[in-house]
Design a protein around this motif. Structure first.
Motif, PDB file in Angstrom:
ATOM      1  N   LYS A  34       0.791  -1.229   0.000  1.00 33.18           N
ATOM      2  CA  LYS A  34       0.000   0.000   0.000  1.00 33.18           C
ATOM      3  C   LYS A  34       0.823   1.280   0.000  1.00 33.18           C
ATOM      4  O   LYS A  34       0.292   2.348  -0.271  1.00 33.18           O
ATOM      5  CB  LYS A  34      -0.928   0.028   1.211  1.00 33.18           C
ATOM      6  CG  LYS A  34      -1.995  -1.024   1.179  1.00 33.18           C
ATOM      7  CD  LYS A  34      -2.940  -0.838   2.330  1.00 33.18           C
ATOM      8  CE  LYS A  34      -4.024  -1.885   2.306  1.00 33.18           C
ATOM      9  NZ  LYS A  34      -4.894  -1.799   3.456  1.00 33.18           N
ATOM     10  N   ASP A  35       2.077   1.222   0.388  1.00 32.16           N
ATOM     11  CA  ASP A  35       2.950   2.396   0.445  1.00 32.16           C
ATOM     12  C   ASP A  35       2.376   3.501   1.349  1.00 32.16           C
ATOM     13  O   ASP A  35       2.489   4.674   1.064  1.00 32.16           O
ATOM     14  CB  ASP A  35       3.209   2.939  -0.964  1.00 32.16           C
ATOM     15  CG  ASP A  35       4.359   3.933  -0.984  1.00 32.16           C
ATOM     16  OD1 ASP A  35       5.285   3.788  -0.166  1.00 32.16           O
ATOM     17  OD2 ASP A  35       4.327   4.858  -1.818  1.00 32.16           O
ATOM     18  N   ASP A  36       1.708   3.098   2.432  1.00 29.28           N
ATOM     19  CA  ASP A  36       1.154   4.096   3.356  1.00 29.28           C
ATOM     20  C   ASP A  36       1.656   3.876   4.781  1.00 29.28           C
ATOM     21  O   ASP A  36       0.986   4.218   5.735  1.00 29.28           O
ATOM     22  CB  ASP A  36      -0.372   4.079   3.318  1.00 29.28           C
ATOM     23  CG  ASP A  36      -0.964   2.796   3.882  1.00 29.28           C
ATOM     24  OD1 ASP A  36      -0.224   1.814   4.042  1.00 29.28           O
ATOM     25  OD2 ASP A  36      -2.169   2.793   4.176  1.00 29.28           O
ATOM     26  N   LEU A  37       2.845   3.306   4.889  1.00 30.59           N
ATOM     27  CA  LEU A  37       3.400   2.980   6.201  1.00 30.59           C
ATOM     28  C   LEU A  37       4.852   3.431   6.271  1.00 30.59           C
ATOM     29  O   LEU A  37       5.639   3.145   5.374  1.00 30.59           O
ATOM     30  CB  LEU A  37       3.319   1.468   6.431  1.00 30.59           C
ATOM     31  CG  LEU A  37       3.933   0.932   7.720  1.00 30.59           C
ATOM     32  CD1 LEU A  37       3.160   1.429   8.937  1.00 30.59           C
ATOM     33  CD2 LEU A  37       3.957  -0.582   7.697  1.00 30.59           C
ATOM     34  N   GLU A  38       5.177   4.138   7.320  1.00 31.66           N
ATOM     35  CA  GLU A  38       6.561   4.551   7.575  1.00 31.66           C
ATOM     36  C   GLU A  38       7.192   3.506   8.485  1.00 31.66           C
ATOM     37  O   GLU A  38       6.652   3.199   9.549  1.00 31.66           O
ATOM     38  CB  GLU A  38       6.574   5.919   8.248  1.00 31.66           C
ATOM     39  CG  GLU A  38       7.930   6.484   8.505  1.00 31.66           C
ATOM     40  CD  GLU A  38       8.632   6.950   7.247  1.00 31.66           C
ATOM     41  OE1 GLU A  38       9.877   6.933   7.241  1.00 31.66           O
ATOM     42  OE2 GLU A  38       7.947   7.334   6.278  1.00 31.66           O
ATOM     43  N   ILE A  39       8.328   2.941   8.081  1.00 36.64           N
ATOM     44  CA  ILE A  39       9.032   1.949   8.884  1.00 36.64           C
ATOM     45  C   ILE A  39      10.345   2.536   9.362  1.00 36.64           C
ATOM     46  O   ILE A  39      11.132   3.049   8.565  1.00 36.64           O
ATOM     47  CB  ILE A  39       9.301   0.659   8.078  1.00 36.64           C
ATOM     48  CG1 ILE A  39       7.974  -0.014   7.707  1.00 36.64           C
ATOM     49  CG2 ILE A  39      10.186  -0.303   8.873  1.00 36.64           C
ATOM     50  CD1 ILE A  39       8.123  -1.255   6.842  1.00 36.64           C
ATOM     51  N   MET A  40      10.561   2.459  10.671  1.00 37.72           N
ATOM     52  CA  MET A  40      11.803   2.942  11.280  1.00 37.72           C
ATOM     53  C   MET A  40      12.390   1.836  12.145  1.00 37.72           C
ATOM     54  O   MET A  40      11.673   1.252  12.942  1.00 37.72           O
ATOM     55  CB  MET A  40      11.526   4.184  12.136  1.00 37.72           C
ATOM     56  CG  MET A  40      10.994   5.360  11.337  1.00 37.72           C
ATOM     57  SD  MET A  40      10.168   6.574  12.381  1.00 37.72           S
ATOM     58  CE  MET A  40       8.498   5.911  12.376  1.00 37.72           C
TER      59      MET A  40
END
Length: 118
Positions: free
Chosen positions: A107-113
């Motif tokens: 979905k490309d709607d998640l920020e992963i850190m």
């Protein structure tokens, strides 16, 4: 005025409880400052606070079902331990990361850190 709420799932093995608490303190500070100015709020999602006892294939599957559906940020924290093996990954943290990564690709709607304690 409408406040935008961003949910952040915090994934880490058991040796990072202090760092997990620090995330909440940082969110609280952001919410009091920038959040108020820009009308947003960050809320954490953690298994120890947000999951409830339930039936499932195993404990990790219950966490996945209850907490890994609605979030916009993923914070992974690693230190000395990798975590406890699940039926689907070498640790619960790895499984949670894999699900977040799949969500990000899909979905490309998640920020992963990811953070590594030294």
């Amino acid at each position: 005025m409408k406040v935008e709420i961003y949910k952040c799932f915090i994934a880490s093995p058991g040796d990072t409880s202090e760092e997990r608490s620090i995330c909440d303190k940082v969110f609280e500070e952001i919410n009091k400052t920038l959040g108020q100015q820009l009308h947003f709020r960050i809320e954490s999602k953690k298994w120890e606070e947000n999951a409830r006892p339930s039936f499932g294939e195993d404990g990790q599957a219950v966490i996945n079902e209850q907490l890994l559906d609605n979030y916009q940020m993923f914070i992974g924290i690693m230190w000395n331990r990798f975590g406890t093996e699940t039926k689907r990954a070498q640790s619960g943290t790895e499984e949670e990361f894999n699900l977040a990564y799949d969500k990000r690709i899909e979905k490309d709607d998640l920020e992963i850190m990811m953070y590594f304690n030294t």
